[in-house]
Write an enzyme that holds these catalytic residues in place. Sequence first.
Site, mmCIF file in Angstrom:
data_model
loop_
_atom_site.group_PDB
_atom_site.id
_atom_site.type_symbol
_atom_site.label_atom_id
_atom_site.label_comp_id
_atom_site.label_asym_id
_atom_site.label_seq_id
_atom_site.Cartn_x
_atom_site.Cartn_y
_atom_site.Cartn_z
ATOM 1 C CG HIS A 61 5.104 -40.142 -37.010
ATOM 2 N ND1 HIS A 61 3.948 -39.775 -37.667
ATOM 3 C CD2 HIS A 61 4.743 -41.152 -36.171
ATOM 4 C CE1 HIS A 61 2.937 -40.498 -37.224
ATOM 5 N NE2 HIS A 61 3.404 -41.353 -36.320
ATOM 6 C CG HIS A 63 4.917 -44.408 -35.101
ATOM 7 N ND1 HIS A 63 4.237 -43.622 -34.207
ATOM 8 C CD2 HIS A 63 6.101 -44.712 -34.512
ATOM 9 C CE1 HIS A 63 4.974 -43.460 -33.115
ATOM 10 N NE2 HIS A 63 6.111 -44.104 -33.290
ATOM 11 C CG ASP A 65 -0.001 -45.741 -37.920
ATOM 12 O OD1 ASP A 65 1.176 -45.591 -37.550
ATOM 13 O OD2 ASP A 65 -0.943 -45.064 -37.471
ATOM 14 C CG HIS A 66 1.749 -42.355 -40.000
ATOM 15 N ND1 HIS A 66 0.964 -41.229 -40.130
ATOM 16 C CD2 HIS A 66 1.366 -42.948 -38.842
ATOM 17 C CE1 HIS A 66 0.151 -41.137 -39.084
ATOM 18 N NE2 HIS A 66 0.376 -42.174 -38.286
ATOM 19 C CG HIS A 141 3.683 -39.245 -32.178
ATOM 20 N ND1 HIS A 141 2.613 -39.605 -31.396
ATOM 21 C CD2 HIS A 141 3.810 -40.228 -33.114
ATOM 22 C CE1 HIS A 141 2.119 -40.752 -31.865
ATOM 23 N NE2 HIS A 141 2.835 -41.154 -32.893
ATOM 24 C CG ASP A 212 0.161 -40.279 -35.368
ATOM 25 O OD1 ASP A 212 -0.667 -39.885 -36.205
ATOM 26 O OD2 ASP A 212 0.457 -41.474 -35.205
ATOM 27 C CG HIS A 270 -4.105 -40.970 -36.668
ATOM 28 N ND1 HIS A 270 -4.065 -41.413 -35.377
ATOM 29 C CD2 HIS A 270 -3.069 -41.586 -37.295
ATOM 30 C CE1 HIS A 270 -3.050 -42.250 -35.221
ATOM 31 N NE2 HIS A 270 -2.430 -42.374 -36.380
HETATM 32 ZN ZN ZN Z 1 -0.409 -43.074 -36.491
HETATM 33 ZN ZN ZN Z 2 2.477 -42.437 -34.637
#
Ligand code: ZN
Ligand code: ZN
Length: 312
Positions: A61, A63, A65-66, A141, A212, A270
């Site tokens: 996805h 976000h 942090d990815h 998510h 996530d 995670h």
């Molecule tokens: Zn994440």
């Molecule tokens: Zn996420």
Amino acid sequence: MFEIIFLGTSASAPSIHRGLSAQVVKHEEHRFLIDCGEGTQRQILQSGIGFKRLNRVLLTHGHLDHILGLAGLLSTFMRWEAIEEIEIYGGRSTLDRVHDLLYGVVLRGIRPPVEVKLLEIKSGLIFDVDNFSVTAFPVSHRGPDCYGFSFEEKSRRPFLAKNAEALAIPPGPWRRDLVAGKTITLPDGRQITPDQVLGPERPGTKFVQVGDTGRTDNLVEHVQGADTLVIESTYLVQESDMADRFGHLTAARAAQLAVEADVQHLILTHLSRRYRERDILAEARAIFPNSYVARDFDTYQILRGTCEKVVG
Ligand SMILES: [Zn+2]
Ligand SMILES: [Zn+2]
């Protein structure tokens, strides 16, 4: 066999010991980078796996942090001629954000010296070679276009060398053709069919990766029967209200999914910085004993029915 190398196992922000989401999945000569959190380049260096052929990226996805690590990774690949192209797979809205990051910040009008392919995925087959395939499936998510990935080896019939010896089939192309399912004619005129030298079909290894996610009920069918499931475990059950609010799982819910879907092994990643690893492990193992918590640079080898941590 699939090999999983965890490069980053922290949720949202890095900790001293854990980088942001990224891991490599290897199958023979094929390598996939799943997610690419900030700092992934350095984790790749430290892991010793090298950048070669690490140019196929699957994003769960969009976000930050990815995906933030893609900016640094691309800027390094741009100066490194051994990579001719980079393929980035993701849902529509994930790719929109990656496009902004790469073209708005990294490239800013410069034509990339490496070809950057942004490949939109939908549910279904996204990668297919002779002996395994990768299928994407939807995950719930925060935000649209989140996906999980199922890596499945194709079932095959083992070659029975004893039968081949008994039939005096010489080594070489005849045996190869039989394995490929062809009937052959030997120089002495005898016809041999594949059934004479191939055993019963054996299912291949199945490895499933979920990033996530806030729900598990819609994942059971995709995770079903996996030899290993890697999934997020951001919270503990004591804060399950927060897990619900932010669209994440507790270790207990991840473990329940493993039970419901008849998974063989569960690896949690995670992780929030607020918890101790042993508390996460204990919560999961109380429900599903074959649970592990990933650490950065852990490597697991996954074969049909087994999941072994490589001691390096
Ligand atoms: Zn994440
Ligand atoms: Zn996420």
